[in-house]
Design a protein around this motif. Structure first.
Motif, PDB file in Angstrom:
ATOM      1  N   LYS A 193       7.333  -9.044  11.117  1.00  0.00           N
ATOM      2  CA  LYS A 193       6.811  -7.925  10.389  1.00  0.00           C
ATOM      3  C   LYS A 193       5.779  -8.553   9.109  1.00  0.00           C
ATOM      4  O   LYS A 193       4.730  -7.786   9.057  1.00  0.00           O
ATOM      5  N   ALA A 194       6.118  -9.467   8.660  1.00  0.00           N
ATOM      6  CA  ALA A 194       5.335 -10.025   7.523  1.00  0.00           C
ATOM      7  C   ALA A 194       4.181 -10.707   8.151  1.00  0.00           C
ATOM      8  O   ALA A 194       3.102 -10.514   7.496  1.00  0.00           O
ATOM      9  N   GLU A 195       4.140 -10.943   9.415  1.00  0.00           N
ATOM     10  CA  GLU A 195       2.938 -11.803   9.854  1.00  0.00           C
ATOM     11  C   GLU A 195       2.196 -10.553  10.309  1.00  0.00           C
ATOM     12  O   GLU A 195       1.024 -10.796  10.837  1.00  0.00           O
ATOM     13  N   GLU A 196       2.828  -9.681  11.080  1.00  0.00           N
ATOM     14  CA  GLU A 196       2.215  -8.572  12.093  1.00  0.00           C
ATOM     15  C   GLU A 196       2.749  -7.170  11.708  1.00  0.00           C
ATOM     16  O   GLU A 196       3.389  -6.557  12.240  1.00  0.00           O
ATOM     17  N   PRO A 197       2.249  -6.972  10.505  1.00  0.00           N
ATOM     18  CA  PRO A 197       2.608  -5.596   9.904  1.00  0.00           C
ATOM     19  C   PRO A 197       2.354  -4.327  11.074  1.00  0.00           C
ATOM     20  O   PRO A 197       0.998  -4.252  11.137  1.00  0.00           O
ATOM     21  N   GLY A 198       3.244  -3.655  11.460  1.00  0.00           N
ATOM     22  CA  GLY A 198       2.899  -2.485  12.296  1.00  0.00           C
ATOM     23  C   GLY A 198       2.589  -1.006  11.748  1.00  0.00           C
ATOM     24  O   GLY A 198       2.316  -0.093  12.025  1.00  0.00           O
ATOM     25  N   GLU A 199       3.574  -0.874  10.507  1.00  0.00           N
ATOM     26  CA  GLU A 199       3.748   0.481   9.806  1.00  0.00           C
ATOM     27  C   GLU A 199       2.517   0.851   8.939  1.00  0.00           C
ATOM     28  O   GLU A 199       2.685   2.179   8.885  1.00  0.00           O
ATOM     29  N   GLY A 200       1.807   0.002   8.568  1.00  0.00           N
ATOM     30  CA  GLY A 200       0.862   0.301   7.455  1.00  0.00           C
ATOM     31  C   GLY A 200       1.597   0.412   6.147  1.00  0.00           C
ATOM     32  O   GLY A 200       2.576   0.026   5.749  1.00  0.00           O
ATOM     33  N   VAL A 201       0.672   0.722   5.036  1.00  0.00           N
ATOM     34  CA  VAL A 201       1.264   0.767   3.811  1.00  0.00           C
ATOM     35  C   VAL A 201       2.485   1.508   3.698  1.00  0.00           C
ATOM     36  O   VAL A 201       3.416   1.237   2.727  1.00  0.00           O
ATOM     37  N   ALA A 202       2.537   2.809   4.125  1.00  0.00           N
ATOM     38  CA  ALA A 202       3.578   3.709   3.936  1.00  0.00           C
ATOM     39  C   ALA A 202       4.810   3.307   4.395  1.00  0.00           C
ATOM     40  O   ALA A 202       5.883   3.413   3.984  1.00  0.00           O
ATOM     41  N   GLY A 203       4.684   2.702   5.712  1.00  0.00           N
ATOM     42  CA  GLY A 203       6.038   2.008   6.429  1.00  0.00           C
ATOM     43  C   GLY A 203       6.372   0.884   5.401  1.00  0.00           C
ATOM     44  O   GLY A 203       7.554   0.806   5.436  1.00  0.00           O
ATOM     45  N   GLN A 204       5.511   0.059   5.056  1.00  0.00           N
ATOM     46  CA  GLN A 204       6.090  -1.230   4.187  1.00  0.00           C
ATOM     47  C   GLN A 204       6.586  -0.604   3.128  1.00  0.00           C
ATOM     48  O   GLN A 204       7.575  -1.481   2.433  1.00  0.00           O
ATOM     49  N   SER A 205       6.352   0.514   2.447  1.00  0.00           N
ATOM     50  CA  SER A 205       6.987   0.968   1.353  1.00  0.00           C
ATOM     51  C   SER A 205       8.495   1.237   1.490  1.00  0.00           C
ATOM     52  O   SER A 205       9.441   0.882   0.545  1.00  0.00           O
ATOM     53  N   VAL A 206       9.001   1.571   2.645  1.00  0.00           N
ATOM     54  CA  VAL A 206      10.192   1.760   2.948  1.00  0.00           C
ATOM     55  C   VAL A 206      11.130   0.420   2.964  1.00  0.00           C
ATOM     56  O   VAL A 206      11.931   0.142   2.506  1.00  0.00           O
ATOM     57  N   TRP A 207      10.285  -0.689   3.819  1.00  0.00           N
ATOM     58  CA  TRP A 207      11.054  -2.021   3.788  1.00  0.00           C
ATOM     59  C   TRP A 207      11.360  -2.368   2.681  1.00  0.00           C
ATOM     60  O   TRP A 207      12.093  -3.343   2.521  1.00  0.00           O
ATOM     61  N   GLU A 208      10.543  -2.119   1.531  1.00  0.00           N
ATOM     62  CA  GLU A 208      10.471  -2.992   0.439  1.00  0.00           C
ATOM     63  C   GLU A 208      11.299  -1.910  -0.599  1.00  0.00           C
ATOM     64  O   GLU A 208      11.531  -2.349  -1.910  1.00  0.00           O
ATOM     65  N   GLN A 209      12.057  -0.833  -0.170  1.00  0.00           N
ATOM     66  CA  GLN A 209      13.092  -0.356  -0.921  1.00  0.00           C
ATOM     67  C   GLN A 209      14.267  -1.346  -1.341  1.00  0.00           C
ATOM     68  O   GLN A 209      14.453  -2.369  -0.487  1.00  0.00           O
ATOM     69  N   PRO A 210      14.744  -1.580  -2.754  1.00  0.00           N
ATOM     70  CA  PRO A 210      15.711  -2.457  -2.950  1.00  0.00           C
ATOM     71  C   PRO A 210      16.910  -2.129  -2.488  1.00  0.00           C
ATOM     72  O   PRO A 210      17.091  -0.957  -1.793  1.00  0.00           O
ATOM     73  N   GLY A 211      17.870  -3.250  -2.347  1.00  0.00           N
ATOM     74  CA  GLY A 211      19.265  -2.798  -1.784  1.00  0.00           C
ATOM     75  C   GLY A 211      19.492  -3.298  -0.441  1.00  0.00           C
ATOM     76  O   GLY A 211      18.401  -3.784   0.296  1.00  0.00           O
ATOM     77  N   ASP A 212      20.484  -3.174   0.155  1.00  0.00           N
ATOM     78  CA  ASP A 212      20.840  -3.562   1.514  1.00  0.00           C
ATOM     79  C   ASP A 212      20.831  -2.462   2.566  1.00  0.00           C
ATOM     80  O   ASP A 212      20.824  -2.910   3.705  1.00  0.00           O
ATOM     81  N   TRP A 213      20.428  -1.359   2.262  1.00  0.00           N
ATOM     82  CA  TRP A 213      19.883  -0.314   3.082  1.00  0.00           C
ATOM     83  C   TRP A 213      18.591   0.400   2.687  1.00  0.00           C
ATOM     84  O   TRP A 213      18.188   0.476   1.518  1.00  0.00           O
ATOM     85  N   HIS A 214      18.437   1.163   3.659  1.00  0.00           N
ATOM     86  CA  HIS A 214      17.070   2.130   3.272  1.00  0.00           C
ATOM     87  C   HIS A 214      17.204   3.403   3.936  1.00  0.00           C
ATOM     88  O   HIS A 214      17.683   3.684   5.066  1.00  0.00           O
ATOM     89  N   LEU A 215      16.504   4.604   3.336  1.00  0.00           N
ATOM     90  CA  LEU A 215      16.478   5.728   3.847  1.00  0.00           C
ATOM     91  C   LEU A 215      15.012   6.347   3.499  1.00  0.00           C
ATOM     92  O   LEU A 215      14.744   6.509   2.317  1.00  0.00           O
ATOM     93  N   THR A 216      14.216   6.600   4.506  1.00  0.00           N
ATOM     94  CA  THR A 216      12.843   6.994   4.289  1.00  0.00           C
ATOM     95  C   THR A 216      12.706   8.449   3.796  1.00  0.00           C
ATOM     96  O   THR A 216      13.680   9.396   3.994  1.00  0.00           O
ATOM     97  N   PRO A 217      12.086   8.706   2.666  1.00  0.00           N
ATOM     98  CA  PRO A 217      11.881   9.822   2.006  1.00  0.00           C
ATOM     99  C   PRO A 217      11.716  11.081   3.135  1.00  0.00           C
ATOM    100  O   PRO A 217      10.773  10.743   3.930  1.00  0.00           O
ATOM    101  N   ARG A 218      12.021  11.983   2.838  1.00  0.00           N
ATOM    102  CA  ARG A 218      12.080  13.173   3.944  1.00  0.00           C
ATOM    103  C   ARG A 218      10.599  13.447   4.199  1.00  0.00           C
ATOM    104  O   ARG A 218      10.138  13.339   5.289  1.00  0.00           O
TER     105      ARG A 218
END
Length: 224
Positions: free
Chosen positions: A100-125
């Protein structure tokens, strides 16, 4: 049918109904998304165990992050073919995060989810509403948003346990208005790895929610 990150077997309920109406046995499995130690191999074992009663080869369908797991299932039980619906495609020797770092598919909004700190993520509603369910009517959006759950990231961060692709037919299905995996990215990935273009269906990242009949027709054709 194998769900993607933050989701569960529930997201396939409309598709299961459509497939059964077409005469198919349709099974959706819940992955251990809340287990920090579970990666793609552990997910594949859960999938194989859920099919212990079925001796015949099956078609394994993976949505989104579920695509990182389904190529491991043929080593555990008989499989007829693999189908990726808006799927992540594992690349031996690499992690999905590297891809994904080489071929980002989500755009800026999607990348913000991957960049959440910690070992898990949950996309804001409200971001999830925009990214995942943009093609769904409001009532269906609310139903889905209420069922999302945190996703531990081991399947995304680990180097895929897939050593080589199984010798099976592979079909890619992607959606024209997917805001997580763009059609342009899906076409490039399909050509690079398999030398094929994906089948294109209308809808967003979960096209089988808003248009279950359309996706069921494609799966029915693949099965036949």
């Amino acid at each position: 049918m194998v769900h993607g990150g933050q989701h569960g077997a529930w997201c396939f309920e409309p598709l299961v109904t459509e497939l059964r109406a077409r005469g198919h046995i349709a099974i959706a499995v819940d992955l251990p998304a809340g287990d920090p130690d579970a990666g793609a191999a552990e997910y594949a074992t859960v999938i194989a165990d859920s099919l212990a009663h079925a001796a015949e080869p099956v078609i394994v369908v993976g949505h989104s992050m579920g695509g990182l797991t389904i190529p491991l299932v043929p080593a555990l039980r008989p499989v007829r073919s693999l189908v990726f619906i808006c799927g992540a495609i594992p690349e031996p020797g690499r992690s999905h995060m590297q891809v994904k770092a080489e071929e980002p598919g989500e755009g800026v909004a999607g990348q913000s989810v991957w960049e959440q700190p910690g070992d898990w993520h949950l996309t804001p509603r409200e971001l999830a509403r925009e990214l995942f369910y943009n093609d769904c009517p409001p009532a269906l959006q609310e139903w889905a948003l209420d069922r999302m759950r945190p996703q531990y990231r081991k399947p995304l961060r680990e180097v895929t346990p897939l050593q080589q692709w199984p010798s099976l037919p592979v079909t890619l299905i992607n959606a024209t208005d997917d805001r997580c995996i763009s059609l342009e990215s899906a076409r490039a990935t399909g050509q690079r790895i398999f030398g094929v273009d994906p089948i294109e269906v209308p809808g967003g990242h979960l096209p089988f929610l808003a248009n279950p009949g359309v996706v069921a027709d494609q799966l029915d054709e693949i099965a036949r």
